[in-house]
Design an enzyme around this catalytic site. Sequence first.
Site, PDB file in Angstrom:
ATOM      1  N   CYS A  47       0.559  11.580  57.571  1.00 26.78           N
ATOM      2  CA  CYS A  47      -0.747  11.113  57.686  1.00 26.78           C
ATOM      3  C   CYS A  47      -1.296  10.993  56.375  1.00 26.78           C
ATOM      4  O   CYS A  47      -0.818  11.739  55.260  1.00 26.78           O
ATOM      5  CB  CYS A  47      -1.488  12.213  58.470  1.00 26.78           C
ATOM      6  SG  CYS A  47      -3.531  11.876  58.219  1.00 26.78           S
ATOM      7  N   SER A  56      -4.030  12.000  55.036  1.00 22.96           N
ATOM      8  CA  SER A  56      -4.333  13.282  54.674  1.00 22.96           C
ATOM      9  C   SER A  56      -3.536  14.096  53.900  1.00 22.96           C
ATOM     10  O   SER A  56      -3.781  14.862  52.981  1.00 22.96           O
ATOM     11  CB  SER A  56      -4.988  14.144  55.927  1.00 22.96           C
ATOM     12  OG  SER A  56      -6.011  13.197  56.538  1.00 22.96           O
ATOM     13  N   HIS A 104      -3.126  13.184  50.270  1.00 24.65           N
ATOM     14  CA  HIS A 104      -4.334  13.659  49.478  1.00 24.65           C
ATOM     15  C   HIS A 104      -3.970  15.101  48.787  1.00 24.65           C
ATOM     16  O   HIS A 104      -4.374  15.402  47.741  1.00 24.65           O
ATOM     17  CB  HIS A 104      -5.803  13.747  50.334  1.00 24.65           C
ATOM     18  CG  HIS A 104      -6.250  12.421  50.666  1.00 24.65           C
ATOM     19  ND1 HIS A 104      -6.620  11.545  49.792  1.00 24.65           N
ATOM     20  CD2 HIS A 104      -6.704  12.084  51.802  1.00 24.65           C
ATOM     21  CE1 HIS A 104      -7.241  10.357  50.146  1.00 24.65           C
ATOM     22  NE2 HIS A 104      -7.326  10.724  51.595  1.00 24.65           N
ATOM     23  N   HIS A 115       0.893  17.968  59.698  1.00 26.09           N
ATOM     24  CA  HIS A 115      -0.125  18.511  60.577  1.00 26.09           C
ATOM     25  C   HIS A 115      -0.290  17.499  61.967  1.00 26.09           C
ATOM     26  O   HIS A 115      -1.039  17.949  62.800  1.00 26.09           O
ATOM     27  CB  HIS A 115      -1.521  18.749  59.998  1.00 26.09           C
ATOM     28  CG  HIS A 115      -2.011  17.158  59.666  1.00 26.09           C
ATOM     29  ND1 HIS A 115      -1.902  16.857  58.434  1.00 26.09           N
ATOM     30  CD2 HIS A 115      -2.758  16.494  60.309  1.00 26.09           C
ATOM     31  CE1 HIS A 115      -2.391  15.581  57.980  1.00 26.09           C
ATOM     32  NE2 HIS A 115      -3.105  15.298  59.406  1.00 26.09           N
ATOM     33  N   CYS A 137      -3.237  13.854  65.517  1.00 24.80           N
ATOM     34  CA  CYS A 137      -4.225  13.782  64.457  1.00 24.80           C
ATOM     35  C   CYS A 137      -4.864  12.205  64.482  1.00 24.80           C
ATOM     36  O   CYS A 137      -5.905  12.152  64.874  1.00 24.80           O
ATOM     37  CB  CYS A 137      -3.706  13.858  63.139  1.00 24.80           C
ATOM     38  SG  CYS A 137      -4.788  13.573  61.644  1.00 24.80           S
TER      39      CYS A 137
END
Length: 361
Positions: free
Chosen positions: A38, A40, A43, A59, A163
Site C-alpha cells: 500500500c 501508505s 510514506h 497492513h 485497506c
Amino acid sequence: MKAAVLTAPGQPLAIETLMIDKPGPHEVLIRTAACGLCHSDLHFLEGTYPQALPAVPGHEAAGIVEAVGSEVRTVKVGDAVVTCLSAFCGHCEFCVSGRMSLCPGGDTRRASDAPSRLSRPDGSPVAQMLNLSAFAEQMLVHEHACVAIDPDMPLDRAAVIGCAVTTGAGTIFNTCKLTPGETVAVVGCGGVGLATINAAKIAGAGRIIAADPVPEKRELAKKLGATDVVDAFAEDAAAQIVEMTKGGVDHAIEAVGRAASASLAVSALRRGGTATILGMHPPAEKVGLSAIDLLTGKKLQGALMGGNRFPVDIPRLVDFYLRGLLDLDSIIAETIPLEAVNDGFEKMKRGDAARSVIVFG
C-alpha cells in the site's frame, strides 16, 4: 518467522528472522497468507510519517487463524480472516456512536510494560506498524483488528480488501452515501482509486470520471467502471470534467495524497458538491475551499479508512467479489514473494501498475 524489517527511513527493507509472542487474552495469532503493498506503507518507509524503529510494515493482509487467546470470542482456529488497521475498542464514544474507524484503539495495543509482540532473537523489541505488521509470515493482533470471512474467498484477493478496497468502497457507501444517478470523479487510479471507481459502479453512479496521468491506469479504470477518463496532469483537467458533466460532479474523491490532486477534486465540483480526501498528504499540508466555493455550497471532508465498520463491511465486500460484482482480479497487478518486497515498492514509485501482493508459501 521471516519478516521484512524497516530499520531506518529511506533504507530498503531487510528480511530478518524475528520472534513472535504467544497470544494474550484478547489476541489472535494468524498465519499470513497474503499482504498487499500500500502507498501508505511507502510514506512510513520514506519517513514522511513518523514511526518507532525498527518496525515491520504491512497492513493490508489476510490469513488463517493459528491460535487465539483465552478471551477471544469473534474468531476461532482455522478461520480465514482479513485484518484491518482500524482496530476498535467497542466502548468509546466513537464506537458506540457508530464511527468505529475513528476509535483511537488504545485498548487494542499492548501495555507499555508488557512484552513486545515482535522481537529479534536477542530479545530486543521490534515495533508493530499500524498495530498489524503484515510483512511477516505470522501476525499477532487484537481480535478487534481482524474479521472472519467466507472460506471460499481466495486469500490473495481478500488481502486487498483490508485497506485499499475498504477505504475506496467505504468512502462511496459510508462517507459519501452515494445516491444512484449522482456523478463521481476519482482523482488517482491506484488501488484505492480503482476500488472507489468499482464501488461507484456498484452503487449506481450515473457517470464516473477517472483522472490519472498514466494512460494504462486510465484504461484499467474504464475496465472497473469509469465512463470517462481525463489526464490528471492536463492544465484543463478540471475544465474537462466540468464541461462533460455540464457543471461539475456531485462527488470528487482524491486518492493520491498530492496538493494538486486535492485542488483538482475541489475544482471539479458542481454547486453543492462534496470533495472527499482519502490520500495521505504530508502532515503539515493544508487542503481548503475558497470563499466562492463556500458560497456555492461546496463541501470538503476527510475519510479515515472509508468510515468503515469493518466487521460488517469486509464480509459484505467478500460477498460482492464472490458474486462477481467487485473486480479484485483487475486491481491486483502481480503476486510476489516476500523477498521481492523492495522491488514491489520501486514499481509503486514509478506509478505504472496497480496493486502488488505478497503471497507467503
